[in-house]
Design an enzyme around this catalytic site. Structure first.
Site, PDB file in Angstrom:
ATOM      1  N   THR A  34       0.971  -1.311  -0.339  1.00  0.00           N
ATOM      2  CA  THR A  34       0.048   0.084   0.222  1.00  0.00           C
ATOM      3  C   THR A  34       0.587   0.791  -0.083  1.00  0.00           C
ATOM      4  OG1 THR A  34      -0.318   0.207   1.942  1.00  0.00           O
ATOM      5  CG2 THR A  34      -1.631  -1.114   1.805  1.00  0.00           C
ATOM      6  N   GLY A  35       0.107   2.385  -0.494  1.00  0.00           N
ATOM      7  CA  GLY A  35       1.190   3.374  -0.832  1.00  0.00           C
ATOM      8  C   GLY A  35       1.961   3.087  -1.793  1.00  0.00           C
ATOM      9  N   SER A  54       2.358   4.570  -4.919  1.00  0.00           N
ATOM     10  CA  SER A  54       2.713   5.652  -5.614  1.00  0.00           C
ATOM     11  C   SER A  54       4.061   6.284  -5.264  1.00  0.00           C
ATOM     12  CB  SER A  54       1.169   6.487  -5.958  1.00  0.00           C
ATOM     13  OG  SER A  54       0.585   6.786  -4.635  1.00  0.00           O
ATOM     14  N   TYR A 111      -0.546  11.835  15.062  1.00  0.00           N
ATOM     15  CA  TYR A 111      -0.376  11.556  14.066  1.00  0.00           C
ATOM     16  C   TYR A 111       0.620  10.314  14.852  1.00  0.00           C
ATOM     17  CZ  TYR A 111       3.914   9.927  10.425  1.00  0.00           C
ATOM     18  OH  TYR A 111       4.879   8.905  10.495  1.00  0.00           O
TER      19      TYR A 111
END
Ligand SMILES: NC(=O)c1ccc[n+]([C@@H]2O[C@H](COP(=O)([O-])OP(=O)(O)OC[C@H]3O[C@@H](n4cnc5c(N)ncnc54)[C@H](OP(=O)(O)O)[C@@H]3O)[C@@H](O)[C@H]2O)c1
Length: 282
Positions: free
Chosen positions: A35-36, A38, A181
């Site tokens: 995932t992630g 890109s 976060y």
């Protein structure tokens, strides 16, 4: 980044040389969902895994970035497929899970890497509750939903490896301006560690990576905070690959166990003081 800066960042944030043969043994012919994929760490990791022989499933929201990466990987002789998914849209996560089950029938390694960070003073956050929702959705609930969807498939095939790209911030004391976060990344870290403790007999393993500051789109706005040079993207991707080769445990800065030890000792002392105080007051 110069050699000196890169050496300092490696010493501070941790560095693992990836055993190329070990990586090929760990991933060749395996279906690895990243995932992630890109941008940043996910993209660099997916490239390395594909080069080592993995069939990579690339997940993120930016279709064209995923398509470009899939094209680069296949042009180099690797195997990749781009599956655009917004992990904070839980119907889309269900569709992704269903597609993986129907088309590939298995997933051997899940690299949960997608995420976002926000650094903001609390006085500037009173009307920004949406930011906390967004952090918890992408850093916790989305990855939980995807893991829940893929675990039955892993169990049906005798096991699998969950890799969490956490952050070294989850191993530090609560830090001003990073509360949302740290809280959201810690939530997934703790959920996964608790979950995997139930799944040992099913052959499901967990490897967690705790990167320091890495030179990516995400860390760019906090450049002024960098007292030390950030970890090079390639070094961060190597940490993830090293975690896959090892197949369990934690990878991150080598000083983390010292902090854990000190925190554990303080908690132990605090708990003894509380118990004694309670006995005297009872
Ligand atoms: N950079 C650092 O200093 C650092 C340090 C420690 C840990 N980390 C962790 O490393 C991971 C990767 O960070 P990075 O630095 O590589 O950041 P990045 O370059 O911004 O990449 C984040 C990735 O997550 C994807 N993503 C974000 N929201 C998404 C969503 N709703 N659905 C699907 N994909 C989504 C992005 O793709 P799209 O935008 O295309 O969706 C992108 O591919 C994060 O989990 C982060 O917490 C980073």
């Amino acid at each position: 980044m110069g050699v000196a800066k890169r050496t300092v960042s490696r010493l501070f944030y941790g560095y693992r040389r990836v055993n190329e043969r070990g990586l090929a043994r760990a991933v060749t012919g395996k279906t690895v969902l990243v995932t992630g994929a890109s941008h940043g760490i996910g993209r660099a990791t997916a490239r390395k895994l594909a080069a080592a022989g993995a069939h990579v499933v690339l997940v993120a929201r930016s279709q064209h970035h995923l398509d470009d990466l899939a094209a680069e990987i296949t042009a180099d002789g690797g195997a990749a497929i781009a599956l655009r998914t917004n992990l904070t849209d839980f119907d889309e996560v269900d569709n992704l899970t269903k597609y993986v089950r129907d088309e590939f029938g298995r997933v051997d390694i899940l690299v949960s890497n997608a995420g976002k960070s926000v650094r903001r003073a609390i006085h500037d956050s009173y009307d920004r509750f949406h930011e906390h929702q967004s952090l918890i959705n992408i850093n916790y609930l989305g990855p939980v939903k995807l893991t829940l969807g893929l675990l039955p498939l892993m169990r049906a095939h005798g096991g699998g490896l969950l890799v969490n790209v956490a952050t070294f911030a989850t191993r530090l004391p609560p830090w001003p301006r990073w509360a949302g976060y740290q809280a959201s990344k810690s939530a997934f870290d703790i959920w996964l560690r608790g979950t995997v403790a139930e799944l040992r007999q099913d052959g499901i393993r967990l490897a967690t990576v705790y990167p320091g500051f890495v030179d990516t789109r995400m860390s760019a706005p906090t450049a002024h905070l960098r007292r030390l040079p950030p970890l090079h993207l390639d070094d961060a991707a190597n940490l993830v690959c090293a975690a896959i080769v090892r197949g369990r445990g934690n990878i991150g800065p080598r000083w983390i166990p010292l902090i854990d030890g000190a925190a554990g000792l303080c908690q132990d002392i605090a708990s003894r003081v509380a118990t004694t105080a309670h006995r005297h007051m009872a």
